[in-house]
Design an enzyme around this catalytic site. Structure first.
Site, PDB file in Angstrom:
ATOM      1  N   ASN A  98       0.824  -1.205   0.000  1.00 22.10           N
ATOM      2  CA  ASN A  98       0.000   0.000   0.000  1.00 22.10           C
ATOM      3  C   ASN A  98       0.863   1.262   0.000  1.00 22.10           C
ATOM      4  O   ASN A  98       1.871   1.324   0.694  1.00 22.10           O
ATOM      5  CB  ASN A  98      -0.928  -0.010   1.217  1.00 22.10           C
ATOM      6  N   VAL A  99       0.429   2.242  -0.760  1.00 26.41           N
ATOM      7  CA  VAL A  99       1.192   3.490  -0.881  1.00 26.41           C
ATOM      8  C   VAL A  99       0.526   4.623  -0.093  1.00 26.41           C
ATOM      9  O   VAL A  99       1.004   5.745  -0.094  1.00 26.41           O
ATOM     10  CB  VAL A  99       1.321   3.913  -2.372  1.00 26.41           C
ATOM     11  N   ASP A 100      -0.594   4.322   0.581  1.00 30.13           N
ATOM     12  CA  ASP A 100      -1.440   5.363   1.157  1.00 30.13           C
ATOM     13  C   ASP A 100      -0.907   6.004   2.435  1.00 30.13           C
ATOM     14  O   ASP A 100      -1.445   6.995   2.899  1.00 30.13           O
ATOM     15  CB  ASP A 100      -2.841   4.802   1.423  1.00 30.13           C
ATOM     16  N   HIS A 115       5.841  -0.606  -2.846  1.00 33.08           N
ATOM     17  CA  HIS A 115       5.326   0.094  -4.041  1.00 33.08           C
ATOM     18  C   HIS A 115       5.456   1.611  -3.914  1.00 33.08           C
ATOM     19  O   HIS A 115       4.893   2.338  -4.720  1.00 33.08           O
ATOM     20  CB  HIS A 115       3.862  -0.271  -4.292  1.00 33.08           C
ATOM     21  N   GLY A 182      -4.976  -9.064   3.673  1.00 32.57           N
ATOM     22  CA  GLY A 182      -5.643  -8.308   2.605  1.00 32.57           C
ATOM     23  C   GLY A 182      -4.929  -8.272   1.271  1.00 32.57           C
ATOM     24  O   GLY A 182      -5.055  -7.295   0.537  1.00 32.57           O
ATOM     25  N   THR A 183      -4.183  -9.324   0.949  1.00 31.93           N
ATOM     26  CA  THR A 183      -3.571  -9.357  -0.378  1.00 31.93           C
ATOM     27  C   THR A 183      -4.537 -10.045  -1.343  1.00 31.93           C
ATOM     28  O   THR A 183      -5.311 -10.906  -0.949  1.00 31.93           O
ATOM     29  CB  THR A 183      -2.241 -10.140  -0.384  1.00 31.93           C
ATOM     30  N   SER A 184      -4.472  -9.649  -2.582  1.00 28.98           N
ATOM     31  CA  SER A 184      -5.383 -10.231  -3.569  1.00 28.98           C
ATOM     32  C   SER A 184      -4.798 -11.501  -4.155  1.00 28.98           C
ATOM     33  O   SER A 184      -5.510 -12.347  -4.668  1.00 28.98           O
ATOM     34  CB  SER A 184      -5.633  -9.236  -4.693  1.00 28.98           C
ATOM     35  N   ASN A 208      -8.073 -12.574   5.521  1.00 27.52           N
ATOM     36  CA  ASN A 208      -8.664 -12.144   4.261  1.00 27.52           C
ATOM     37  C   ASN A 208     -10.112 -12.600   4.208  1.00 27.52           C
ATOM     38  O   ASN A 208     -10.408 -13.740   4.548  1.00 27.52           O
ATOM     39  CB  ASN A 208      -7.880 -12.789   3.095  1.00 27.52           C
ATOM     40  N   PRO A 209     -11.029 -11.724   3.785  1.00 26.26           N
ATOM     41  CA  PRO A 209     -12.422 -12.172   3.650  1.00 26.26           C
ATOM     42  C   PRO A 209     -12.581 -13.166   2.500  1.00 26.26           C
ATOM     43  O   PRO A 209     -13.505 -13.971   2.483  1.00 26.26           O
ATOM     44  CB  PRO A 209     -13.209 -10.891   3.385  1.00 26.26           C
TER      45      PRO A 209
END
Ligand SMILES: [Zn+2]
Length: 237
Positions: A98-100, A115, A182-184, A208-209
């Site tokens: 995440n870059v946020d 990233h 939370g990784t895809s 992860n959901p």
């Protein structure tokens, strides 16, 4: 599953944490790559590339400033805070896609933003990193060499910066627990770091959901939102 994961974490000395877009989605950060990711008719793939920046740096900068505003307005959620708390109890390292900036804002200090970071610009000539808040609008110039500054983000088609993944892999080889959040599974590098931890004997926890690439080799899958599960796993203040 939660109890097994808790026990593994309780007995661990070194913990590697790998996070992806899912943890920030719970803070309202869109993925920008998925559905509804359009901005002024552009897709992320049209803007987050070296070619797009070479063609129209002003456009790319406007898009990143828009994204940066969204990130800066968002707040770290209980999942980010729980991850930051791990540093007080374990020898831990956080690798995030995440870059946020929500992890550092939540208090994480031992982190590698693989990233890049939405608040940071980088000189295309001399690699000087500068907070965007200190730069001019438009296409800013480097304070050191007057070169063109670009967002310090890993773009499509670019390879990881030298050393970033090595730090994660080295730590993965010694980790007792690898916590993936939370990784895809679409991004392969974080998955391969988690895989390396698993091969080196770490207990792998996937939060992860949905199933991810990691779920298939994880020792425990905690299915659900990380904002609820991480405080349960790690403990809340
Ligand atoms: Zn420069």
């Amino acid at each position: 599953m939660l109890e097994a994961a808790r026990q593994a974490l309780g007995g661990a000395t070194r913990v590697l944490v790998v996070t992806g877009a899912g943890i920030s989605a719970e803070s309202g950060i869109p993925t920008f790559r998925g559905e509804g990711g359009l901005w002024e008719g552009f897709r992320a793939q049209d803007l987050a590339t070296p070619q797009a920046f070479a063609r129209d740096p002003e456009l790319v900068w406007r898009w990143y400033r828009w994204r940066r505003d969204i990130c800066n307005r968002a707040q770290p959620n209980p999942g980010h805070l729980a991850v930051a708390r791990l540093e007080q109890t374990h020898d831990s390292l956080l690798l995030t896609q995440n870059v946020d900036g929500l992890h550092p804002r939540a208090g994480s200090e031992r982190l590698v933003e693989i990233h890049g970071n939405i608040d940071t610009a980088r000189c295309t000539a001399c690699w000087t990193l500068t907070p965007i808040a200190e730069l001019d609008d438009g296409v800013p110039r480097c304070p050191r060499c007057a070169g063109t500054m670009r967002p310090h983000i890993l773009w499509f088609g670019e390879t990881y910066w030298e050393g970033t993944l090595d730090v994660g892999l080295a730590f993965a080889g010694r980790a007792d627990v690898c916590l993936v959040v939370g990784t895809s599974g679409m991004v392969t590098a974080p998955t391969s770091v988690a895989m390396h931890a698993k091969r080196s004997g770490a207990f792998v926890i996937d939060v992860n959901p949905n199933t991810s690439e990691v779920t298939r080799f994880a020792d425990a899958w905690l299915k659900g939102p990380s904002g609820e599960l991480l405080p349960e796993l790690i403990g809340a203040d």
